[in-house]
Design an enzyme around this catalytic site. Structure first.
Site, PDB file in Angstrom:
ATOM      1  N   HIS A 102       0.834  -1.211   0.000  1.00 25.98           N
ATOM      2  CA  HIS A 102       0.000   0.000   0.000  1.00 25.98           C
ATOM      3  C   HIS A 102       0.870   1.264   0.000  1.00 25.98           C
ATOM      4  CE1 HIS A 102      -3.881  -2.082   0.876  1.00 25.98           C
ATOM      5  NE2 HIS A 102      -3.079  -2.963   1.433  1.00 25.98           N
ATOM      6  N   ASN A 175     -10.225  -2.873   2.728  1.00 27.44           N
ATOM      7  CA  ASN A 175      -9.968  -2.875   1.290  1.00 27.44           C
ATOM      8  C   ASN A 175     -11.280  -2.664   0.547  1.00 27.44           C
ATOM      9  OD1 ASN A 175      -7.190  -3.297   1.305  1.00 27.44           O
ATOM     10  ND2 ASN A 175      -7.365  -5.519   1.203  1.00 27.44           N
TER      11      ASN A 175
HETATM   12 FE1  HDD Z   1      -2.438  -4.895   5.487  1.00 25.81          FE
HETATM   13  C1  HDD Z   1      -0.994  -1.850   5.119  1.00 25.81           C
HETATM   14  C2  HDD Z   1      -5.431  -3.620   4.338  1.00 25.81           C
HETATM   15  C3  HDD Z   1      -3.841  -8.031   5.606  1.00 25.81           C
HETATM   16  C4  HDD Z   1       0.320  -6.032   6.998  1.00 25.81           C
HETATM   17  N1  HDD Z   1      -3.082  -3.096   4.831  1.00 25.81           N
HETATM   18  C5  HDD Z   1      -2.333  -1.956   4.772  1.00 25.81           C
HETATM   19  C6  HDD Z   1      -3.146  -0.873   4.328  1.00 25.81           C
HETATM   20  C7  HDD Z   1      -4.393  -1.373   4.091  1.00 25.81           C
HETATM   21  C8  HDD Z   1      -4.354  -2.768   4.420  1.00 25.81           C
HETATM   22  C9  HDD Z   1      -5.592  -0.600   3.598  1.00 25.81           C
HETATM   23  C10 HDD Z   1      -2.669   0.542   4.101  1.00 25.81           C
HETATM   24  C11 HDD Z   1      -2.854   1.382   5.321  1.00 25.81           C
HETATM   25  C12 HDD Z   1      -2.418   2.800   5.018  1.00 25.81           C
HETATM   26  O1  HDD Z   1      -3.057   3.440   4.170  1.00 25.81           O
HETATM   27  O2  HDD Z   1      -1.466   3.245   5.639  1.00 25.81           O
HETATM   28  N2  HDD Z   1      -4.240  -5.687   4.976  1.00 25.81           N
HETATM   29  C13 HDD Z   1      -5.369  -4.979   4.625  1.00 25.81           C
HETATM   30  C14 HDD Z   1      -6.500  -5.873   4.610  1.00 25.81           C
HETATM   31  C15 HDD Z   1      -6.045  -7.117   4.949  1.00 25.81           C
HETATM   32  C16 HDD Z   1      -4.634  -6.993   5.201  1.00 25.81           C
HETATM   33  C17 HDD Z   1      -7.925  -5.456   4.293  1.00 25.81           C
HETATM   34  C18 HDD Z   1      -6.802  -8.396   5.102  1.00 25.81           C
HETATM   35  C19 HDD Z   1      -8.021  -8.476   5.518  1.00 25.81           C
HETATM   36  N3  HDD Z   1      -1.855  -6.710   6.136  1.00 25.81           N
HETATM   37  C20 HDD Z   1      -2.589  -7.876   6.130  1.00 25.81           C
HETATM   38  C21 HDD Z   1      -1.844  -8.922   6.800  1.00 25.81           C
HETATM   39  C22 HDD Z   1      -0.667  -8.353   7.217  1.00 25.81           C
HETATM   40  C23 HDD Z   1      -0.702  -6.969   6.790  1.00 25.81           C
HETATM   41  C24 HDD Z   1      -2.335 -10.339   6.999  1.00 25.81           C
HETATM   42  C25 HDD Z   1       0.478  -8.951   7.967  1.00 25.81           C
HETATM   43  C26 HDD Z   1       0.435 -10.013   8.697  1.00 25.81           C
HETATM   44  N4  HDD Z   1      -0.626  -4.106   5.889  1.00 25.81           N
HETATM   45  C27 HDD Z   1       0.342  -4.761   6.565  1.00 25.81           C
HETATM   46  C28 HDD Z   1       1.546  -3.899   6.858  1.00 25.81           C
HETATM   47  C29 HDD Z   1       1.092  -2.527   6.292  1.00 25.81           C
HETATM   48  C30 HDD Z   1      -0.261  -2.824   5.697  1.00 25.81           C
HETATM   49  C31 HDD Z   1       2.827  -4.434   6.400  1.00 25.81           C
HETATM   50  C32 HDD Z   1       2.058  -1.815   5.374  1.00 25.81           C
HETATM   51  C33 HDD Z   1       2.096  -0.383   5.827  1.00 25.81           C
HETATM   52  C34 HDD Z   1       1.349  -0.365   7.061  1.00 25.81           C
HETATM   53  O3  HDD Z   1       0.896  -1.617   7.346  1.00 25.81           O
HETATM   54  O4  HDD Z   1       1.155   0.584   7.784  1.00 25.81           O
HETATM   55  O5  HDD Z   1       1.787  -3.855   8.216  1.00 25.81           O
END
Ligand code: HDD
Length: 719
Positions: A102, A175
């Site tokens: 993202h 999402n």
């Molecule tokens: Fe995630 C970012 C949505 C599963 C780990 N995720 C991130 C963002 C969104 C989502 C909208 C952007 C937030 C922003 O604008 O700063 N992610 C989802 C959804 C998931 C999902 C709807 C499943 C239902 N994500 C998911 C899993 C993991 C992560 C299973 C890790 C185990 N996601 C992350 C992250 C991020 C992220 C690596 C990257 C930047 C941040 O978090 O702040 O931690």
């Protein structure tokens, strides 16, 4: 002889390059300027008004910001120049790691207003007090691409909302798709590594159409439901203003008596969900890689505030037990036909950001941020996320005090605790006591057992093991339900997307294994994709051990088109004009389109505009080559006879019309434009309308219907 500083100083004084420093400081200012920056510089009275003084970060007023300190005008630069050093050092450190997923996002401020109270189900005041307005910050994003990638990648869109509630920040990090690729967070690094650019070569950027992605998918049956969604038009939104949003997981609402109700959160855009076609997306990426962020910015800037309804699906343990699927499995959804949406509020985005980095880049979401009254279910993916988000901010924002960055601070309530120190501590905690309990400082922050956060006391027992619940094991039935619930054009697009993506996969074995999975979902998907791939062999059998796929009731709510109410509201109409274009036609269409709530934008051979038939000057919003029809929802070709003759020699004019036609858009045209339409290969149908008397009403009536889906089979192969 080398030119020494001494020899040069003997010459007449060299003129200072660039504008003289004093110009910046004494620039004529007609009125007192709005001093909006966060720098602490002094306002200095000049003869002509007020001027903010340029200073170093330490507050020293700068006399010359155009020239570094040198030994003589051509001499070596002096290390002594603390002004130069500070400026360059700060610049050298301007970048922080981009989000691992993202990375490309765009943010906006707004508010959430509750319209229907859930006070009987939750103590969270944001969901209990009707009329309560809560400040929000929303960040929309793509998933796979880097920060600088294009907006119209075929990708899931992030829909992350930070509510600054009176009970603490609540982050609903969702999402635009209600299910996810995997069931267990331990697979997250794998799916993301597979989707990102391949590590040895560093490409492809922002695309799933490559071997490693489909390799992982071909080996991961739990992803099949998500695959149907990401190959659908959902991943090609027309605008961020036109996407749905989903919290995905099951959460809990907890009332004052400690009783729990399961809840899933849904955002519904007021403008309706809408997508573009793949061919259009590819071309928009070239014409305007910032299409989505520009669209959101422009809409808010002009006061067309995008709005979403917040809906909830509420259910109890009894429903959860009777449901065919596990409500803890993030690869499954609960059809609305089974548990209808209850609309409880609205969110309006009414303020653009002031600074992209400070706000959109530094905002830190975490699924674990929930106020008292909202709690987690045992969805394993959610539990993994609750860890991952906080953890990632520590590297991304550099330490444990990122909650003090203005965009992340709780705004609806104060915060107080004894956490101290760490990188970039911005507050000055007072007193000698940094702990509790304490007799020394009895008036400092203490727990509140009544209002404080209490986890729902769900009974827990089990043997420690690494296993996947049997209740998570049907990977095909909901994938099939999704596909079969789509309208015909939507199904065609899923097939064509699969053909496109798998055609980019170089390894035949991966393509063929995918056909096996598709066949498990629905045989016709596999045979149609096989045709598109030119694959004549036997479709392999994969995962025969999986439970038999079931036929579920269709769910029309899963289709975008089945729910679409035709409207021009919030849409953009592009009008191609030339010298001498019929003024009455142009004006009539403009008025009607504007009345219908759409934007009317003029495309002309030069940005200076044209003179219309009545002698009036028509300004242009776009020069023809920078205003292709992919940027608009419907078009008007209003060339004069002479203008049309000239445009016959202009490739971008022919493309404008041709693309509008093959992208199934309504084309309203002056009769004089007919030769251009002929050259662009436009074949008359219900969406191609000659505009004469009553041009405005005719155009709006036709364009309001949206795309001409019947035209599609005549302009591209549907496999
Ligand atoms: Fe995630 C970012 C949505 C599963 C780990 N995720 C991130 C963002 C969104 C989502 C909208 C952007 C937030 C922003 O604008 O700063 N992610 C989802 C959804 C998931 C999902 C709807 C499943 C239902 N994500 C998911 C899993 C993991 C992560 C299973 C890790 C185990 N996601 C992350 C992250 C991020 C992220 C690596 C990257 C930047 C941040 O978090 O702040 O931690």
């Amino acid at each position: 002889m080398a030119k020494s500083s001494k020899s040069s100083s003997a010459r007449p004084a060299a003129p200072k390059p660039g504008p003289a420093t004093t110009t910046a400081r004494t620039a004529k200012v007609s009125a007192a300027p709005e001093i909006t920056t966060g720098v602490g510089g002094e306002v200095h009275q000049t003869a002509s008004g007020h001027q903010l003084r340029l200073t170093t970060n330490m507050g020293h007023v700068i006399a010359d910001d155009q020239n570094s300190l040198k030994a003589g005008p051509r001499g070596p630069t002096l290390l002594e120049d603390f002004i130069l050093r500070e400026k360059i050092t700060h610049f050298d450190h301007e970048r922080i790691p981009e989000r691992v997923v993202h990375a490309r996002g765009t943010g906006a401020h707004g508010f959430f207003e509750l319209t229907d109270s859930l006070a009987d189900l939750t103590t969270a005041r944001i969901l209990g007090e009707v009329g309560e307005k809560t400040e929000v910050f929303v960040r929309f994003s793509t998933v796979a691409g880097s920060k600088g990638s294009m907006d119209l990648a075929r990708d899931v869109r992030g829909f992350a909302v930070k509510f600054y509630t009176r009970d603490g920040n609540w982050d609903l990090v969702g999402n635009n798709i209600p299910v996810f690729f995997i069931q267990d967070p331990i697979k997250f690094p794998d799916i993301i590594h597979a989707a990102k650019p391949e590590p040895d070569r560093g490409f492809p950027q922002a695309q799933t159409a490559h071997d490693t992605f489909w390799d992982f998918i071909a080996m991961t049956p739990e992803s099949m439901h998500m695959i149907m969604w990401i190959m659908s038009d959902r991943t090609l939104p027309r605008s961020y203003r036109m996407i749905e949003g989903f919290g995905v997981h099951t959460f809990r609402l907890v009332d004052a008596q400690g009783r729990s109700t399961f809840v899933k959160f849904h955002w519904r855009p007021k403008l309706g969900a809408q997508s573009v076609l793949w061919d259009e997306a590819v071309k928009i990426n070239g014409a305007d890689p910032d299409y989505h962020r520009r669209d959101l910015w422009n809409a808010i800037d002009k006061g067309d505030f995008p709005e979403w309804e917040l809906g909830v699906q509420l259910f109890d343990e009894a429903f959860a037990d009777s449901f065919d699927f596990d409500h803890l499995d993030s690869t499954k959804l609960i059809p609305e036909e089974l548990v209808p949406l209850r609309i409880i509020g609205r969110m309006v985005l009414d303020r653009n950001i002031d600074n992209h980095f400070a706000e959109t880049e530094q905002v830190a979401f975490c699924t674990a941020n929930v106020p008292p009254g909202i709690d987690f279910s045992d969805d394993p993916l959610l539990h993994g996320r609750n860890f991952s988000y906080h953890d990632t901010q520590l590297i991304r924002l550099g330490g444990p005090n990122f909650h003090q960055i203005p965009i992340n601070q709780p705004k609806g309530c104060p915060f107080a605790n004894f956490q101290r120190d760490g990188h970039m501590q911005m507050t000055v905690p007072k007193g000698r006591v940094a702990y509790q309990p304490s007799l020394l400082d009895p008036r400092n922050a203490r727990e509140d057992p009544v209002a404080g956060f209490k986890s729902f006391p769900a009974p827990v027992e089990g043997t420690k093991l690494r296993a996947r619940s049997e209740t998570f094991s049907d990977h095909y039935s909901q994938a099939r339900q999704f596909f079969l619930s789509q309208t015909e054009p939507e199904q065609n697009h899923i097939i064509n997307a699969l053909v496109f993506e798998l055609s980019k996969v170089e390894t035949a074995e991966i393509r063929e294994r995918m056909l096996g999975h598709l066949s498990n979902i629905e045989t016709s998907i596999a045979t149609r994709v096989a045709t598109g791939l030119g694959f004549a062999g036997a479709i392999p059998v994969v995962d025969a051990a999986q439970p038999t796929r079931r036929d579920l009731e269709l769910s029309p709510a899963l289709s975008i088109l089945a729910k679409t109410t035709p409207s021009l509201l919030g849409r953009m109409v592009g009008c191609l004009v030339t010298e001498g274009s019929d003024a009455s036609l142009v004006n009539a269409v403009r008025d009607a389109v504007t009345d219908a709530g759409a934007k009317f934008l003029v495309v002309a051979p030069t940005v200076g505009g044209v003179t219309l038939s009545d002698g009036a000057t028509q300004a242009a919003d776009y020069q023809l080559q920078g205003g292709p029809s992919v940027l608009f929802d419907a078009v008007v070709v209003a060339a004069s006879e002479e203008g049309a003759a000239q445009l016959l020699k202009e490739a971008s004019a022919i493309d404008f019309v041709h693309n509008a036609f093959v992208h199934l858009k309504v084309i309203g045209h002056s009769r004089a434009s007919q030769p251009l339409l002929d050259k662009a290969g436009v074949v008359p149908d219900a969406g191609v309308v000659a505009l004469g008397k009553g041009a405005g009403a005719t155009f709006v009536k036709t364009a309001g219907v949206g795309r001409l889906w019947d035209r599609e089979p005549s302009v591209r192969t549907v496999f």
